[in-house]
Design a protein around this motif. Structure first.
Motif, mmCIF file in Angstrom:
data_model
loop_
_atom_site.group_PDB
_atom_site.id
_atom_site.type_symbol
_atom_site.label_atom_id
_atom_site.label_comp_id
_atom_site.label_asym_id
_atom_site.label_seq_id
_atom_site.Cartn_x
_atom_site.Cartn_y
_atom_site.Cartn_z
ATOM 1 N N VAL A 103 0.850 -1.185 0.000
ATOM 2 C CA VAL A 103 0.000 0.000 0.000
ATOM 3 C C VAL A 103 0.887 1.237 0.000
ATOM 4 C CG1 VAL A 103 -1.907 1.191 1.133
ATOM 5 C CG2 VAL A 103 -1.695 -1.294 1.350
ATOM 6 N N HIS A 104 0.568 2.198 -0.864
ATOM 7 C CA HIS A 104 1.417 3.385 -0.981
ATOM 8 C C HIS A 104 0.586 4.561 -1.467
ATOM 9 C CE1 HIS A 104 1.492 3.006 -5.447
ATOM 10 N NE2 HIS A 104 1.325 1.731 -5.159
ATOM 11 N N THR A 105 1.084 5.751 -1.246
ATOM 12 C CA THR A 105 0.465 6.951 -1.795
ATOM 13 C C THR A 105 0.955 7.138 -3.226
ATOM 14 O OG1 THR A 105 2.247 8.388 -1.040
ATOM 15 C CG2 THR A 105 0.436 7.973 0.516
ATOM 16 N N PRO A 106 0.338 8.042 -3.981
ATOM 17 C CA PRO A 106 0.790 8.261 -5.366
ATOM 18 C C PRO A 106 2.214 8.785 -5.478
ATOM 19 C CG PRO A 106 -1.432 9.102 -5.073
ATOM 20 C CD PRO A 106 -0.921 8.765 -3.704
ATOM 21 N N ASP A 107 2.781 9.235 -4.357
ATOM 22 C CA ASP A 107 4.159 9.721 -4.390
ATOM 23 C C ASP A 107 5.167 8.591 -4.553
ATOM 24 O OD1 ASP A 107 3.527 12.568 -3.645
ATOM 25 O OD2 ASP A 107 2.738 11.552 -1.882
ATOM 26 N N HIS A 108 4.734 7.355 -4.387
ATOM 27 C CA HIS A 108 5.625 6.200 -4.471
ATOM 28 C C HIS A 108 5.156 5.278 -5.599
ATOM 29 C CE1 HIS A 108 7.700 7.114 -0.690
ATOM 30 N NE2 HIS A 108 6.520 7.518 -0.267
ATOM 31 N N PRO A 109 6.084 4.607 -6.255
ATOM 32 C CA PRO A 109 5.706 3.741 -7.378
ATOM 33 C C PRO A 109 5.069 2.447 -6.903
ATOM 34 C CG PRO A 109 8.053 3.567 -6.958
ATOM 35 C CD PRO A 109 7.546 4.653 -6.049
ATOM 36 N N GLU A 110 4.248 1.877 -7.762
ATOM 37 C CA GLU A 110 3.694 0.561 -7.477
ATOM 38 C C GLU A 110 4.774 -0.492 -7.677
ATOM 39 O OE1 GLU A 110 1.003 -1.195 -10.436
ATOM 40 O OE2 GLU A 110 1.331 0.614 -11.634
ATOM 41 N N ILE A 111 4.519 -1.667 -7.141
ATOM 42 C CA ILE A 111 5.438 -2.767 -7.373
ATOM 43 C C ILE A 111 4.706 -3.843 -8.158
ATOM 44 C CG2 ILE A 111 6.772 -2.298 -5.288
ATOM 45 C CD1 ILE A 111 5.389 -4.735 -4.024
ATOM 46 N N LYS A 112 5.415 -4.491 -9.012
ATOM 47 C CA LYS A 112 4.855 -5.585 -9.799
ATOM 48 C C LYS A 112 5.566 -6.862 -9.367
ATOM 49 C CE LYS A 112 3.696 -2.623 -13.748
ATOM 50 N NZ LYS A 112 2.254 -2.652 -13.468
ATOM 51 N N GLU A 113 4.907 -7.581 -8.469
ATOM 52 C CA GLU A 113 5.489 -8.783 -7.895
ATOM 53 C C GLU A 113 4.422 -9.856 -7.853
ATOM 54 O OE1 GLU A 113 7.301 -10.137 -3.575
ATOM 55 O OE2 GLU A 113 7.667 -8.094 -4.283
ATOM 56 N N ALA A 114 4.750 -11.032 -8.315
ATOM 57 C CA ALA A 114 3.769 -12.113 -8.374
ATOM 58 C C ALA A 114 3.183 -12.386 -6.991
ATOM 59 C CB ALA A 114 4.432 -13.378 -8.926
ATOM 60 N N GLY A 115 1.866 -12.464 -6.950
ATOM 61 C CA GLY A 115 1.191 -12.792 -5.704
ATOM 62 C C GLY A 115 0.987 -11.633 -4.754
#
Length: 302
Positions: A103-115
């Motif tokens: 969980v993050h605010t828009p100031d931080h990038p999302e992560i793409k991790e399986a599962g």
């Protein structure tokens, strides 16, 4: 224009004032209070802060002083610039990992991790970005329940705030019916915006979320969409105690209840109220000073 009142006291004194605040049913909702430690290397030195939308009056000071059973500490007052302090305080929050969630605010990038389910929750006027220990604990508990083979077909998130716990439940059980509610009307648009941001479908069918404004469980929509096999409530200990019978009545026999928002010192009272309503503890975790409970409604009860 907004003002802040600050008092410094030992941790036990501030925690006692916070507990008294929960029981102050005539509390002015415009006065928001919180307690926290002053510094990591001084865990027993705390501060109580109160935010007001107006210059403090004698009645405001008296209400705050009444929270301290053995006499109030000295108060300091300061006028604040016109800033949304909740939004400002959340803008620099670091992302969290809890269970299968990031969980993050828009100031931080999302992560793409399986599962791993990634949620972007902007700073807003509603609680629930996940950085708070209770919300993070709920995400971890839901992950644990999924790992234990729990199947959820119909869930409700009471006191949803930003919608995060409802989103999490739908991610773990994507074919479930989902209902979210909050007493604060501002949360309706907050949840709708966050659902669109995170790809959560709104609607009444399986895999979709219905949002409503309700005081506790007292709403025709919540009654019509029950009974539930999972109810989540991350609110406060006082309401959790009083609402235990309502939660039990809305659950199917064998249904699950995830509770948070209670200090570890308040856990016994919450568990006792749930036990009287026909629920038993399945698991608990403690995250900092906070307890997160997973309870089950006994089969054949109600």
């Amino acid at each position: 224009m907004s003002w802040k009142i600050t008092a410094f006291a030992p941790r036990s004194v501030v925690e006692g004032a916070l507990l008294a605040h929960e029981d102050a049913f005539d509390w002015d909702p415009d006065i928001v209070i919180s307690g926290s430690e002053i510094a990591e290397d001084r865990p027993d030195d705390w501060q109580l802060e109160a935010w007001l939308p107006h210059k403090p009056k004698k009645a405001d000071r008296e209400a705050l002083a009444a929270l301290f059973a053995d006499g109030a500490p000295a108060f300091s007052e300061e006028k604040l610039p016109d800033t949304d302090w909740l939004v400002t305080s959340q803008q620099d929050l670091e992302p969290i990992r809890a269970g299968r969630f990031h969980v993050h605010t828009p100031d931080h990038p999302e992560i793409k991790e399986a599962g791993v389910f990634d949620f972007t929750i902007p700073a807003s006027q509603a609680f629930g970005t996940g950085q708070h220990a209770t919300t993070a604990g709920c995400l971890a508990m839901l992950t644990h329940m999924k790992q234990q083979g729990i199947v959820v077909r119909n869930c409700a998130d009471i006191g949803t705030g930003t919608g995060l716990l409802a989103f999490a439940a739908l991610s773990l059980w994507p074919y479930a019916l989902a209902t979210a509610s909050d007493i604060d009307a501002v949360c309706a648009s907050v949840v709708e915006d966050n659902a669109a941001r995170n790809g959560i479908a709104l609607g009444a069918d399986k895999g979709e979320l219905v949002m409503t404004i309700a005081d506790g469980m007292a709403h025709p929509l919540l009654a019509a969409r029950g009974p539930y096999d999972l109810i989540m409530a991350n609110i406060l200990a006082g309401p959790l105690v009083s609402m235990a019978p309502d939660f039990a009545a809305a659950l199917q026999p064998g249904g699950h209840l995830v509770l948070a928002g209670l200090l570890e010192t308040q856990e016994a009272a919450v568990r006792q109220s749930c036990r009287r309503a026909g629920m038993r503890i399945a698991a608990r975790v403690v995250n900092g000073d906070w307890s997160i409970l997973w309870l089950r409604k006994r089969r054949g009860h109600g």
